[in-house]
Design a protein around this motif. Sequence first.
Motif, short mmCIF file in Angstrom:
data_model
loop_
_atom_site.label_atom_id
_atom_site.label_comp_id
_atom_site.label_asym_id
_atom_site.label_seq_id
_atom_site.Cartn_x
_atom_site.Cartn_y
_atom_site.Cartn_z
N THR B 274 -73.51 64.69 -121.73
CA THR B 274 -74.42 63.60 -121.36
C THR B 274 -73.64 62.34 -121.00
O THR B 274 -73.92 61.68 -119.99
N ASN B 275 -72.66 61.99 -121.85
CA ASN B 275 -71.90 60.75 -121.63
C ASN B 275 -71.18 60.75 -120.29
O ASN B 275 -71.23 59.79 -119.54
N THR B 276 -70.50 61.86 -120.02
CA THR B 276 -69.74 61.93 -118.78
C THR B 276 -70.69 61.95 -117.58
O THR B 276 -70.47 61.26 -116.59
N ALA B 277 -71.79 62.72 -117.71
CA ALA B 277 -72.76 62.81 -116.61
C ALA B 277 -73.39 61.45 -116.34
O ALA B 277 -73.65 61.10 -115.19
N THR B 278 -73.63 60.67 -117.39
CA THR B 278 -74.25 59.35 -117.20
C THR B 278 -73.38 58.49 -116.29
O THR B 278 -73.86 57.90 -115.33
N ASN B 279 -72.08 58.43 -116.59
CA ASN B 279 -71.20 57.61 -115.75
C ASN B 279 -71.06 58.18 -114.34
O ASN B 279 -70.96 57.44 -113.37
N PHE B 280 -71.07 59.52 -114.24
CA PHE B 280 -71.00 60.15 -112.91
C PHE B 280 -72.21 59.72 -112.07
O PHE B 280 -72.08 59.34 -110.90
N PHE B 281 -73.38 59.77 -112.67
CA PHE B 281 -74.59 59.45 -111.91
C PHE B 281 -74.81 57.94 -111.74
O PHE B 281 -75.54 57.53 -110.84
N VAL B 282 -74.20 57.15 -112.62
CA VAL B 282 -74.22 55.69 -112.40
C VAL B 282 -73.51 55.39 -111.07
O VAL B 282 -73.98 54.60 -110.25
N LEU B 283 -72.39 56.09 -110.86
CA LEU B 283 -71.64 55.93 -109.61
C LEU B 283 -72.47 56.44 -108.42
O LEU B 283 -72.54 55.78 -107.38
N ALA B 284 -73.13 57.59 -108.61
CA ALA B 284 -73.96 58.14 -107.53
C ALA B 284 -75.11 57.19 -107.19
O ALA B 284 -75.42 56.96 -106.01
N SER B 285 -75.72 56.60 -108.22
CA SER B 285 -76.86 55.68 -108.00
C SER B 285 -76.46 54.48 -107.16
O SER B 285 -77.26 53.96 -106.39
N LEU B 286 -75.20 54.06 -107.33
CA LEU B 286 -74.72 52.91 -106.57
C LEU B 286 -74.81 53.18 -105.07
O LEU B 286 -75.12 52.29 -104.29
N PHE B 287 -74.57 54.43 -104.68
CA PHE B 287 -74.58 54.76 -103.26
C PHE B 287 -75.93 55.35 -102.80
O PHE B 287 -76.23 55.31 -101.62
N ILE B 288 -76.71 55.88 -103.73
CA ILE B 288 -77.98 56.49 -103.33
C ILE B 288 -79.12 55.47 -103.32
O ILE B 288 -79.88 55.39 -102.36
N ILE B 289 -79.24 54.72 -104.42
CA ILE B 289 -80.34 53.73 -104.46
C ILE B 289 -79.82 52.30 -104.39
O ILE B 289 -80.59 51.35 -104.51
N LEU B 290 -78.51 52.16 -104.20
CA LEU B 290 -77.84 50.86 -104.08
C LEU B 290 -78.06 49.97 -105.31
O LEU B 290 -78.16 48.76 -105.20
N LYS B 291 -78.19 50.61 -106.46
CA LYS B 291 -78.38 49.84 -107.69
C LYS B 291 -77.18 50.08 -108.61
O LYS B 291 -76.76 51.22 -108.80
N ALA B 292 -76.66 48.98 -109.15
CA ALA B 292 -75.54 49.09 -110.10
C ALA B 292 -76.11 49.12 -111.50
O ALA B 292 -76.71 48.14 -111.94
N ARG B 293 -75.95 50.23 -112.18
CA ARG B 293 -76.57 50.41 -113.49
C ARG B 293 -75.60 50.27 -114.65
O ARG B 293 -75.93 50.58 -115.78
N SER B 294 -74.40 49.84 -114.36
CA SER B 294 -73.44 49.63 -115.45
C SER B 294 -72.48 48.53 -115.00
O SER B 294 -72.36 48.26 -113.80
N GLY B 295 -71.81 47.94 -115.98
CA GLY B 295 -70.89 46.86 -115.66
C GLY B 295 -69.83 47.27 -114.65
O GLY B 295 -69.52 46.54 -113.72
N PHE B 296 -69.30 48.49 -114.80
CA PHE B 296 -68.22 48.92 -113.90
C PHE B 296 -68.73 49.06 -112.46
O PHE B 296 -68.03 48.75 -111.50
N ALA B 297 -69.98 49.50 -112.32
CA ALA B 297 -70.56 49.65 -110.98
C ALA B 297 -70.79 48.27 -110.34
O ALA B 297 -70.60 48.09 -109.14
N ILE B 298 -71.17 47.32 -111.17
CA ILE B 298 -71.41 45.96 -110.65
C ILE B 298 -70.10 45.35 -110.16
O ILE B 298 -70.05 44.74 -109.10
N VAL B 299 -69.04 45.56 -110.93
CA VAL B 299 -67.73 45.03 -110.52
C VAL B 299 -67.28 45.70 -109.22
O VAL B 299 -66.76 45.04 -108.32
N MET B 300 -67.53 47.01 -109.10
CA MET B 300 -67.14 47.72 -107.88
C MET B 300 -67.83 47.14 -106.65
O MET B 300 -67.26 47.04 -105.58
N ARG B 301 -69.08 46.75 -106.85
CA ARG B 301 -69.85 46.18 -105.74
C ARG B 301 -69.22 44.86 -105.26
O ARG B 301 -69.38 44.47 -104.12
N GLU B 302 -68.49 44.22 -106.17
CA GLU B 302 -67.81 42.97 -105.80
C GLU B 302 -66.57 43.27 -104.96
O GLU B 302 -66.11 42.45 -104.19
N PHE B 303 -65.99 44.46 -105.17
CA PHE B 303 -64.74 44.82 -104.49
C PHE B 303 -64.96 45.45 -103.12
O PHE B 303 -64.16 45.27 -102.21
#
Lengths: 200, 413
Positions: B274-303
């Motif tokens: 579950t833990n690993t899948a959550t982070n995997f899909f947080v990354l996928a969500s960033l590109f599929i629904i353009l939503k950053a659901r975790s701090g690391f995804a939000i930072v990536m959006r800045e880069f």
Amino acid sequence: MRKIYPLLAVIGIIFLYFISIFSEPTEIELKDLWKYEGKEVVVEGIVKNKAGDVIEISDGNATGKIYCEGCDEIEYGDQIKARGKVGEYGEELIIYVEKVDILEKWKENAISLPYLAENYEKYVGMNVNVTGYIYSKYTGYFYLSDEYMDYKIRVYYNETIPFEKYERVCVKALFFYNPKNCNFYLKICQPFHGVECYDD
Amino acid sequence: MEWNAMMIDFILIVSFAAAGAFIGAVTGIIPGLHTNNIAILLLAILSAAGIGIYLCILIVAAAISHTFLDIIPSTFIGAPEEDTALLVLPAHSMVLQGRGYEAICISALASLASVAVCFALLLPFRFVMEEPINFYEIIEKNMPWILICISAIVIFTNENIWKAILIFLLAGIFGMVIIDLNTSFLIQSSPIFPALAGLFGAPALLYAEKKILPEQNLEAEEIRVKKRDIGGGVMAGGIVAILPGVSSAIASTLALALKRERSNEAIVAILSATNTATNFFVLASLFIILKARSGFAIVMREFINVEKWSGFLIPYPYNLLLIAVIVSSTISYFLTKHIGKFVAKNISRISYRRLIRISISIILIMVFLFTGFLGLLIFGVASLIGITCLEMKVRRSVCMGVLLLPLILNYFL
């Protein structure tokens, strides 16, 4: 079971509750808004834009939006302090305001023309209260200058002003930048704008 | 020439992914330190360096690696994070049976298997969550009811329902009281860490029955994980990863709530997946629904400039980030086993009483460093609730009321 544990837990929760009442939420910079999604925060900034209940503020480093129902008294250029929860608003983050204080009305903060010229980024698109001297008058506009005539700015005003050349005045107007001719100008266009005699 | 440039680019991608895996290993091993802290640090230091894509690779690799390695402190010293809170008791129980290394191996394998399953489900995930099915909107609209259902399952699967309700409410009210407290001390941190360390970590250590830590078995050759455990974990991770404000801890609770069999091995496997899948899909969500659901995804959006994945083909730079996931998960799998073996080998040299003291000291030091005196107070109160839960013989997942109740009320109030 030792009953002391749940009892102590309840006492602890009550104690933490009182701490939570008296502790203020974290005061953050607008650039850090994203770190606090779902959290209560306090932000401070100058009003840059208003569209319905959504107010855009700037703290000098970044801009952010707050959602404030019935905040009609807040105007462009006011410095405000808002407390609320960070949440989503469409594609971006916004602060859903629970409490807002106007720290300084834009009208109360009179700035000189040289100060405006040197800090233009802070004030573009905002209401400003600028002090200066009438330099020249034309139909539909006049020029405002500082006392040494180093700085000059055009002020658009459809009415005739009852002031003479070199009279010291306060101009309450919107401060704009025209990129087509690379010029800044002031525009008196709201009922609360105008030109008044400078009173020490 | 072009071939050379591609090779250099590939080497850079692999190098940054490997570096990220090692960074994630460090954050995973240190209780309370999150990949988000590293991402924020990178943003502060290197935002103008012009290597945004490589920093994103580093961050993604670290985020994945963290979910592999954070099993180690949870297992051996009972110091949990949000995603491993429910894992502490079963994993630590395995340590007391001399099977700590086996727990680590199960977790590493489950995480690796979950990455494979996530890759297999990535394309369906994209079409289910967005056009044409738009499952995301359905879940988002019904999220409070989903959370209520999870809470109901968590409570009503207990033998004594009234005691479970009492613990759920106690933890939930505690969560509501602390959720907005400003606990940042040396680094910016949330009150969730001391709360979970108290609810799940301290009681596991204080109530461990054995006084002698057995020799840990280092021969864990025949490790197997069940497909349905991995599948369940991945599904829960996928659902939760796309929702705002819902953490991986809720995904763990969801995955566990749906599981009837409750062997320690199964719980470790499900939660790790579950833990690993959550982070995997947080990354996928960033590109599929353009939503950053975790701090690391939000930072990536800045880069980087994130573009929506609308067709079949995986867009740039998401494809590069997926390479980072593969590199990082492979390295992390071996790192987890290697470090886990080292810890398991040496931990039985310490008397159990001493280990408990060391573990509690580490947790207290981390809580103090990250959240100060207020964090220690939160830790203390949370420990009392956790101990009450154990004394009442209520399942530990009920303590997840600390996150569930504030989240449910947030939707309705």
